[in-house]
Design an enzyme around this catalytic site. Sequence first.
Site, PDB file in Angstrom:
ATOM      1  N   ARG A 111       0.824  -1.213   0.000  1.00  0.00           N
ATOM      2  CA  ARG A 111       0.000   0.000   0.000  1.00  0.00           C
ATOM      3  C   ARG A 111       0.865   1.273   0.000  1.00  0.00           C
ATOM      4  NH1 ARG A 111      -4.296   3.024   3.755  1.00  0.00           N
ATOM      5  NH2 ARG A 111      -5.917   3.357   2.221  1.00  0.00           N
ATOM      6  N   LYS A 132      -9.638   5.164  15.692  1.00  0.00           N
ATOM      7  CA  LYS A 132      -9.497   3.965  14.862  1.00  0.00           C
ATOM      8  C   LYS A 132      -8.019   3.821  14.522  1.00  0.00           C
ATOM      9  CE  LYS A 132     -11.063   1.769  10.577  1.00  0.00           C
ATOM     10  NZ  LYS A 132     -11.930   1.905   9.376  1.00  0.00           N
ATOM     11  N   ASP A 168      -5.277   2.002  12.674  1.00  0.00           N
ATOM     12  CA  ASP A 168      -5.172   1.133  11.503  1.00  0.00           C
ATOM     13  C   ASP A 168      -3.742   0.630  11.311  1.00  0.00           C
ATOM     14  OD1 ASP A 168      -6.109  -0.245   9.307  1.00  0.00           O
ATOM     15  OD2 ASP A 168      -7.021   1.510   8.353  1.00  0.00           O
ATOM     16  N   ASP A 227     -12.640  -4.941   6.084  1.00  0.00           N
ATOM     17  CA  ASP A 227     -12.875  -3.814   5.177  1.00  0.00           C
ATOM     18  C   ASP A 227     -14.026  -4.093   4.221  1.00  0.00           C
ATOM     19  OD1 ASP A 227     -10.909  -2.248   6.249  1.00  0.00           O
ATOM     20  OD2 ASP A 227      -9.402  -2.710   4.749  1.00  0.00           O
TER      21      ASP A 227
END
Length: 805
Positions: A464, A497, A499, A569
Amino acid sequence: MISCDNNLFTLKTQNTAYLFYRTPSGHLEHFHYGESIDLETPEAFMQKNEHLPGNAIGYGMEPDAEGKDLAGKPNAEKLNGPGEEVASLNLENLSLEMSTLGKGDIREPLIRLRQEDGSETSDFLYQEHEIYKGKKDYEGLPSSQGKKEEVQTLVIVLKDRNSDVVLKLLYHVYEAVDVITRSSRFVNAGQSKVRLDRLLSTQVDFQNHHYNMVTFTGAWAREMEKKVQPCEGGKLISSTLAGVSSNRANPFFMIAAKESTEEYGDCYGFNLVYSGNHYSVAEVSAYGKLRVATGINPEDFSLELNPGEEFQSPEAVMTYAKNGFNGLSQNMHNFIRRHIVRGTWQWKERPVLFNSWEAAYFKINEKKLLQLGKKAKKVGIELFVLDDGWFGKRNNDQSSLGDWQVNKKKLPRGLKRLSEKINEMGMDFGIWVEPEMISKDSDCYRRHPDWAVKIPGKPHAQGRNQMILDLTNKEVQQYLIDSMRRVFSDGNIRYVKWDMNRIFSDVYSPTLEKEKRESFSHRYILGLYHVLETLVGEFPHILFEGCASGGNRFDLGILSYMPQIWASDNTDAISRLSIQEGYSYGYPLSVLGAHVSDCPNHQTLRKVPEKTRYHVACYGVLGYECNLGDASKERLGEIQEEIALYKKWRRVYQFGDFYRISRRNLKSWMVVSKNKKKGVGSLFQILAEANRPDLLFRGKGLLPDEIYHFYNIPMSHNLKVFGDLINTASPVHIKDGSLPQDVIAKFYKLKGEEEDYRIRGSALCRRGISLKQGFIGTGFNEQVRLFQDFASRTYYMEAEEKSEN
């Protein structure tokens, strides 16, 4: 309860027993784990050994370095007491509490070590034990927690017969929830260095192999796919080398009798309080015994220990249920809620949130966010979450990770002012971060390229468009703590959140000494735990939600710091049926993040009815991740009604007892409040079958003698679902897909079926309710149930108040 009587160790919970015995040779022979039993004569359970099989190793009575045998006597004398001579003891065919290499047991070992002279044989024998109330924390590792009266601990000390190294076996008994946890602690009490190449957390030997190993594998966006494999011969292995607990193989797994169902059969559950590379194995021996073991993956682990140093393995969780998978799940759910999840949010109802990601992706600005906030508040949202794109130059996923400063072009008045405006609307404010990552295109990387996990001078494989920060480096740990401390203090942030969007590659750390790099992955996890321990301790009011590309790090280690985890996701409701059901075998609904999103779904392009998306998401922590800005007035009204209904039943959903109900062609779930006065159950259609008019709803977990009001919330149907078939009833022809059809559908809805009964709990659970006839193509009215592809129904059950008369 833990006791030791005549060398027999008994660990009892409310419904289970775990028994093992100290043999005259000093080994620990495992007798039983399962339904509660009492044992007066250990000899009845002992392995009988008269003669060695051919091609097997006898443990032997060879004297140690001081010329003494296992009993501390000259070698010519035999051992006294029950059992056979040690010469005929075949460790390969003995059920053991722990095993090593080199003395004849060639099955999977619990421990493997190398002495300074290169030898790998070890021989750990009983030295002493201690039993006490309560439980001590594991230094550097999260572990289960409980009040002193809730847990009892057994520590058994084993010493290597030919060196001074020590192995401690730790057992913790949580009587009320039918859970026993185990771990291993290795101590180098000698004078030389020792290399530890393996130290698993638990080992259970079964007398036979008539079981299945049930694992949960998958990938990004299709987590927790249940796999069932028979234990027939050789090894079944579930493991990961991703650097995280991974969506490829969750650390939770089960060992189940082959005839087991949701309601029947001997089932064992195992999990690790750990977030890194794990390893679980079920091995059938040459003699038909089954060994089950789990712990840190030894393929990615090697640790050199100097004299006086020790190593603690992660805690392994074990439970047994005789009443099938649902019984096992109840044990795990209760244990996690009571002894893993902790802090402010342990028993606090989770808020209904709105997440900005699928509404805006990276294209955010203050005006757009506040517009979304106004609509979110109107429909009943309690927590507004700003996702990715708010920091650095973050307009895509190619830059700025590591630069945790607000992008003033998007948010000119910063997070503080945005959070204040959201608070003024009556909602809490939350934020997305990905602290463990760094972008090559970032100021942080330009200042500290050595902080990224990569091999100097060699090409790096990115995921990513990002690299991982080296959390084995204490300087990096402190940078993350300081950076996140500033972010979490910038405004009234009530939710985070956290991640983590890639797995490990090109593992290397310039700050670790060469001999320590072989345990990089474990040291990374320890660094992460230090960061989380610090931040969660400083911000106890924040609701932290773990995320790693969804469920790539869904484990008990993360849940020790973060009360919930983003399950996947993939927000497609049909995919989520499988994903959330997979999680439900080992994790309670209160820790599963589940959102309603728009259609076509952004991961599958599937169109699923709004009510089904809502009904699925209710079996978790409900949130909305859709574009409220583009939603019609009608859709906003539906969302408002959904949220109001969820809030009424929220405590039941989040903290009730969950049941999977076996069905031939449907998914059927139910959750019942702890006092069993309320229940909610749902039926989920995958693909409809022609001419299936009958459908039964059968409950679970209700009080048999209570009278329950059983009802649904009647749905309305868009007449467009009938297509051209509507012309069989219409006085004028209506072309399918035409403007007249759209206009009529806008103003005229078809009323759905209504179910409303008073029924005793025993009848509802044992026989079930015959629901209204399903549509079979020969007619429709409001007494007919439309149950097409991807449809759902939810039914509510409330115990009636008893009369005072």
